[in-house]
Design a protein around this motif. Sequence first.
Motif, short mmCIF file in Angstrom:
data_model
loop_
_atom_site.label_atom_id
_atom_site.label_comp_id
_atom_site.label_asym_id
_atom_site.label_seq_id
_atom_site.Cartn_x
_atom_site.Cartn_y
_atom_site.Cartn_z
N TYR A 87 0.83 -1.20 0.00
CA TYR A 87 0.00 0.00 0.00
C TYR A 87 0.87 1.26 0.00
CZ TYR A 87 -4.22 2.73 0.98
OH TYR A 87 -5.27 3.61 0.90
N GLY A 88 1.97 1.23 0.77
CA GLY A 88 2.88 2.38 0.81
C GLY A 88 3.49 2.66 -0.54
N THR A 89 3.88 1.61 -1.23
CA THR A 89 4.44 1.77 -2.57
C THR A 89 3.37 2.34 -3.52
OG1 THR A 89 5.96 -0.06 -2.19
CG2 THR A 89 5.55 0.54 -4.49
N TYR A 90 2.16 1.79 -3.43
CA TYR A 90 1.04 2.28 -4.23
C TYR A 90 0.80 3.78 -3.96
CZ TYR A 90 -3.91 3.06 -5.40
OH TYR A 90 -5.10 3.57 -5.87
N ALA A 91 0.69 4.15 -2.68
CA ALA A 91 0.39 5.53 -2.31
C ALA A 91 1.50 6.48 -2.78
CB ALA A 91 0.19 5.65 -0.80
N LEU A 92 2.74 6.06 -2.60
CA LEU A 92 3.86 6.88 -3.04
C LEU A 92 3.82 7.08 -4.56
CD1 LEU A 92 6.42 8.29 -1.95
CD2 LEU A 92 7.65 6.17 -2.45
N ALA A 93 3.52 6.02 -5.27
CA ALA A 93 3.45 6.10 -6.73
C ALA A 93 2.30 7.02 -7.17
CB ALA A 93 3.29 4.71 -7.34
N VAL A 94 1.15 6.92 -6.49
CA VAL A 94 0.01 7.78 -6.83
C VAL A 94 0.37 9.24 -6.60
CG1 VAL A 94 -2.31 8.48 -6.04
CG2 VAL A 94 -1.83 6.08 -6.51
N GLU A 95 1.06 9.53 -5.50
CA GLU A 95 1.42 10.91 -5.18
C GLU A 95 2.51 11.47 -6.09
OE1 GLU A 95 -0.23 12.91 -3.14
OE2 GLU A 95 -1.58 11.22 -2.82
N LEU A 96 3.43 10.62 -6.54
CA LEU A 96 4.60 11.12 -7.27
C LEU A 96 4.53 10.98 -8.78
CD1 LEU A 96 7.46 9.84 -4.93
CD2 LEU A 96 6.42 12.13 -5.01
N ALA A 97 3.64 10.13 -9.27
CA ALA A 97 3.67 9.85 -10.71
C ALA A 97 2.30 10.07 -11.35
CB ALA A 97 4.14 8.41 -10.95
N GLU A 98 2.25 11.04 -12.22
CA GLU A 98 1.00 11.32 -12.95
C GLU A 98 0.48 10.10 -13.72
OE1 GLU A 98 -2.34 12.79 -14.48
OE2 GLU A 98 -1.16 13.73 -12.90
N PRO A 99 1.36 9.31 -14.38
CA PRO A 99 0.84 8.13 -15.09
C PRO A 99 0.11 7.15 -14.16
CG PRO A 99 3.07 8.59 -15.80
CD PRO A 99 2.79 9.50 -14.64
N VAL A 100 0.54 7.07 -12.90
CA VAL A 100 -0.12 6.17 -11.95
C VAL A 100 -1.48 6.73 -11.56
CG1 VAL A 100 0.03 5.07 -9.68
CG2 VAL A 100 2.07 5.23 -11.12
N ARG A 101 -1.58 8.04 -11.44
CA ARG A 101 -2.90 8.63 -11.16
C ARG A 101 -3.85 8.40 -12.34
NH1 ARG A 101 0.32 12.31 -8.68
NH2 ARG A 101 0.41 13.78 -10.40
N ARG A 102 -3.31 8.43 -13.53
CA ARG A 102 -4.13 8.18 -14.72
C ARG A 102 -4.51 6.72 -14.85
NH1 ARG A 102 -1.28 11.35 -19.30
NH2 ARG A 102 0.21 10.69 -17.80
N TYR A 103 -3.56 5.84 -14.51
CA TYR A 103 -3.75 4.39 -14.62
C TYR A 103 -3.38 3.74 -13.28
CZ TYR A 103 -3.56 5.67 -19.52
OH TYR A 103 -3.78 6.28 -20.74
N PRO A 104 -4.29 3.77 -12.30
CA PRO A 104 -3.98 3.26 -10.96
C PRO A 104 -3.53 1.80 -10.94
CG PRO A 104 -6.10 4.38 -10.98
CD PRO A 104 -5.63 4.33 -12.39
N VAL A 105 -3.86 1.05 -11.97
CA VAL A 105 -3.42 -0.34 -12.03
C VAL A 105 -1.89 -0.42 -12.00
CG1 VAL A 105 -3.44 -0.54 -14.55
CG2 VAL A 105 -3.86 -2.56 -13.14
#
Length: 143
Positions: free
Chosen positions: A96-114
């Motif tokens: 979850y921490g890795t997921y949350a960090l990626a969501v906060e730091l990477a626009e592509p992850v916010r666009r594609y949460p998968v």
Amino acid sequence: MVRAARPGGKVAGQILRFGIVGGIGFLVDAGLLHLMLRLGLGYYGGRAVSFLAAASATWILNRSFTFRRETSPARHPAGEWLAYLGLMVIGGVVNYGTYALAVELAEPVRRYPVLGVALGSIAGMAINFWSAKTMVFERKAKP
């Protein structure tokens, strides 16, 4: 014909099966997250729901497929499930921490949460394998 056991063959097979089960868990996690986002639960609440469902699915599959010969018949399934979920929380925190960090730091992850789900799954896998093998499913030698 009797085949000699290869050193590490048992563990290698378990890691392979654990990876297959993890792939199925990933599909449950990502699919349910997608649904939860569509229902308006949000990135974090949706992931909490999807993670719990995926962890429950992987417990069933790991119990019956990955560690089937090692599962203690003396342990009640409900107690085993609770132990499994409790230990998966450790890997889940990393996940979850890795997921949350990626969501906060990477626009592509916010666009594609998968993508965040994939990064989190990879980060937690080693911890989850070790804890499942040694603390949940491994039969203890009788004294």
